[in-house]
Write a protein that holds these residues in place. Structure first.
Motif, PDB file in Angstrom:
ATOM      1  N   ASN A  47       0.834  -1.198   0.000  1.00 33.40           N
ATOM      2  CA  ASN A  47       0.000   0.000   0.000  1.00 33.40           C
ATOM      3  C   ASN A  47       0.867   1.246   0.000  1.00 33.40           C
ATOM      4  OD1 ASN A  47      -2.583  -1.483   0.522  1.00 33.40           O
ATOM      5  ND2 ASN A  47      -1.458  -2.067   2.353  1.00 33.40           N
ATOM      6  N   LEU A  48       0.308   2.360  -0.444  1.00 31.71           N
ATOM      7  CA  LEU A  48       0.998   3.644  -0.347  1.00 31.71           C
ATOM      8  C   LEU A  48       0.630   4.279   0.989  1.00 31.71           C
ATOM      9  CD1 LEU A  48       0.481   5.137  -3.923  1.00 31.71           C
ATOM     10  CD2 LEU A  48       2.425   3.844  -3.035  1.00 31.71           C
ATOM     11  N   GLY A 140      15.810   4.514  -5.777  1.00 32.63           N
ATOM     12  CA  GLY A 140      14.546   4.122  -6.396  1.00 32.63           C
ATOM     13  C   GLY A 140      13.878   2.979  -5.662  1.00 32.63           C
ATOM     14  N   GLY A 141      14.621   2.332  -4.772  1.00 25.11           N
ATOM     15  CA  GLY A 141      14.058   1.231  -3.983  1.00 25.11           C
ATOM     16  C   GLY A 141      13.178   1.757  -2.851  1.00 25.11           C
ATOM     17  N   PRO A 142      12.295   0.909  -2.335  1.00 29.25           N
ATOM     18  CA  PRO A 142      11.339   1.368  -1.333  1.00 29.25           C
ATOM     19  C   PRO A 142      11.826   1.249   0.109  1.00 29.25           C
ATOM     20  CG  PRO A 142      10.832  -0.879  -1.936  1.00 29.25           C
ATOM     21  CD  PRO A 142      12.008  -0.452  -2.791  1.00 29.25           C
ATOM     22  N   LEU A 143      11.256   2.098   0.964  1.00 29.60           N
ATOM     23  CA  LEU A 143      11.282   1.943   2.412  1.00 29.60           C
ATOM     24  C   LEU A 143       9.872   1.488   2.755  1.00 29.60           C
ATOM     25  CD1 LEU A 143      12.399   2.367   5.327  1.00 29.60           C
ATOM     26  CD2 LEU A 143      11.542   4.718   5.159  1.00 29.60           C
ATOM     27  N   ASN A 150      -1.012  -5.506   9.766  1.00 25.60           N
ATOM     28  CA  ASN A 150      -0.173  -6.567   9.201  1.00 25.60           C
ATOM     29  C   ASN A 150       0.055  -6.411   7.696  1.00 25.60           C
ATOM     30  OD1 ASN A 150       1.520  -8.626  10.045  1.00 25.60           O
ATOM     31  ND2 ASN A 150       0.115 -10.214   9.336  1.00 25.60           N
ATOM     32  N   GLN A 151      -0.213  -5.229   7.167  1.00 21.04           N
ATOM     33  CA  GLN A 151       0.016  -4.924   5.765  1.00 21.04           C
ATOM     34  C   GLN A 151       1.279  -4.073   5.640  1.00 21.04           C
ATOM     35  OE1 GLN A 151      -2.102  -5.757   2.985  1.00 21.04           O
ATOM     36  NE2 GLN A 151      -2.902  -7.171   4.521  1.00 21.04           N
ATOM     37  N   TYR A 152       1.957  -4.182   4.493  1.00 20.63           N
ATOM     38  CA  TYR A 152       3.134  -3.349   4.230  1.00 20.63           C
ATOM     39  C   TYR A 152       2.713  -2.077   3.502  1.00 20.63           C
ATOM     40  CZ  TYR A 152       6.452  -6.832   5.766  1.00 20.63           C
ATOM     41  OH  TYR A 152       7.193  -7.693   6.538  1.00 20.63           O
ATOM     42  N   TYR A 153       3.353  -0.959   3.876  1.00 24.98           N
ATOM     43  CA  TYR A 153       3.097   0.338   3.283  1.00 24.98           C
ATOM     44  C   TYR A 153       4.417   0.931   2.813  1.00 24.98           C
ATOM     45  CZ  TYR A 153      -1.581   0.129   5.222  1.00 24.98           C
ATOM     46  OH  TYR A 153      -2.868  -0.249   5.506  1.00 24.98           O
ATOM     47  N   ALA A 177       3.860   9.518   0.904  1.00 24.98           N
ATOM     48  CA  ALA A 177       2.568  10.052   1.348  1.00 24.98           C
ATOM     49  C   ALA A 177       2.282  11.422   0.741  1.00 24.98           C
ATOM     50  CB  ALA A 177       2.531  10.139   2.871  1.00 24.98           C
ATOM     51  N   GLU A 178       3.327  12.215   0.554  1.00 30.23           N
ATOM     52  CA  GLU A 178       3.149  13.557   0.001  1.00 30.23           C
ATOM     53  C   GLU A 178       3.177  13.573  -1.524  1.00 30.23           C
ATOM     54  OE1 GLU A 178       2.113  15.927   1.842  1.00 30.23           O
ATOM     55  OE2 GLU A 178       2.395  14.781   3.683  1.00 30.23           O
ATOM     56  N   MET A 179       3.407  12.424  -2.130  1.00 28.47           N
ATOM     57  CA  MET A 179       3.443  12.336  -3.602  1.00 28.47           C
ATOM     58  C   MET A 179       2.258  11.554  -4.155  1.00 28.47           C
ATOM     59  SD  MET A 179       5.958  14.074  -4.415  1.00 28.47           S
ATOM     60  CE  MET A 179       7.515  14.112  -5.224  1.00 28.47           C
ATOM     61  N   ARG A 180       1.323  11.200  -3.292  1.00 29.07           N
ATOM     62  CA  ARG A 180       0.184  10.373  -3.729  1.00 29.07           C
ATOM     63  C   ARG A 180      -0.614  11.023  -4.857  1.00 29.07           C
ATOM     64  NH1 ARG A 180      -2.069   6.209   0.139  1.00 29.07           N
ATOM     65  NH2 ARG A 180      -3.951   6.633  -1.020  1.00 29.07           N
ATOM     66  N   THR A 181      -0.850  12.322  -4.765  1.00 34.35           N
ATOM     67  CA  THR A 181      -1.606  12.997  -5.822  1.00 34.35           C
ATOM     68  C   THR A 181      -0.845  12.916  -7.139  1.00 34.35           C
ATOM     69  OG1 THR A 181      -2.648  14.470  -4.235  1.00 34.35           O
ATOM     70  CG2 THR A 181      -2.646  15.187  -6.542  1.00 34.35           C
ATOM     71  N   TRP A 182       0.463  13.174  -7.104  1.00 31.27           N
ATOM     72  CA  TRP A 182       1.275  13.084  -8.322  1.00 31.27           C
ATOM     73  C   TRP A 182       1.237  11.656  -8.877  1.00 31.27           C
ATOM     74  CZ3 TRP A 182       5.350  10.227 -10.073  1.00 31.27           C
ATOM     75  CH2 TRP A 182       5.940  10.661 -11.273  1.00 31.27           C
ATOM     76  N   ILE A 183       1.354  10.673  -8.008  1.00 33.72           N
ATOM     77  CA  ILE A 183       1.338   9.263  -8.437  1.00 33.72           C
ATOM     78  C   ILE A 183       0.003   8.945  -9.119  1.00 33.72           C
ATOM     79  CG2 ILE A 183       1.291   6.868  -7.622  1.00 33.72           C
ATOM     80  CD1 ILE A 183       3.315   7.794  -5.415  1.00 33.72           C
TER      81      ILE A 183
END
Length: 189
Positions: A47-48, A140-143, A150-153, A177-183
């Protein structure tokens, strides 16, 4: 190639139009795969992270067992080789005030870059554990962090870190979280 791997072609890349190569501000891009991934025990969705109300709200500090940085980058400063398999390291997600302190006090180790805008960046990594870190090629990899459901974000996208890597200082991530609109605006079916 193992039976667990999936290979894709990239059909489209969308980079942020306001990306700044000097400051790494707005360091985000989307890639469109040639086909959907097959979700199975080796490949799953994350999830984002949701956007916080504002920067004055304290950011969560996740324990190191809850968050991970993933990538295919170098596994040591001594090697110029990149990993041929996805690696992960347990990580922490730091409150904004610590992110600012780390990057300002050691800005030379970050190539002169530092975090000054809490709306767009976060820090994560393994502070005070030298040698356990993201490195060149991991950008470019995720944190990702596991939440109480129990879900990954996905909280961050690795932007930059210390040079050389493995100095026991956190890396800097674009704050998802602050790029969700752009995404959402730039995703195409």
């Amino acid at each position: 190639m193992s039976a667990n791997e999936q290979v894709f072609n990239v059909t489209k890349i969308v980079a942020h139009s306001s990306f700044n190569r000097l400051t790494y501000f707005n360091d985000i891009a989307l890639i469109k795969l040639s086909r959907p991934a097959t979700i199975n025990q080796y490949v799953d969705l994350a999830n984002l992270a949701a956007a916080a109300a504002n920067c004055s709200v304290p950011q969560p500090w996740f324990p190191s067992t809850s968050c991970y940085v993933l990538g295919w980058g170098r596994i040591s400063n001594a090697s110029s080789n990149y990993s041929d398999s996805l690696k992960q390291v347990a990580s922490s997600y730091y409150p904004q005030v610590l992110c600012n302190i780390f990057t300002l006090s050691d800005s030379a180790k970050y190539g002169g870059l530092f975090v000054q805008n809490c709306e767009k960046r976060i820090c994560g990594g393994v502070h005070a554990v030298a040698g356990q870190d993201s490195c060149e090629g991991d950008s470019g990899g995720p944190l990702v962090c596991r939440h109480s459901d129990n879900q990954y974000y996905v909280h961050g996208i690795l932007s930059f870190g210390t040079v050389p890597c493995g100095q026991g200082l956190p890396a800097v991530f674009t704050k998802v979280a602050e790029m969700r609109t752009w995404i959402t605006t730039n995703m195409t079916p």
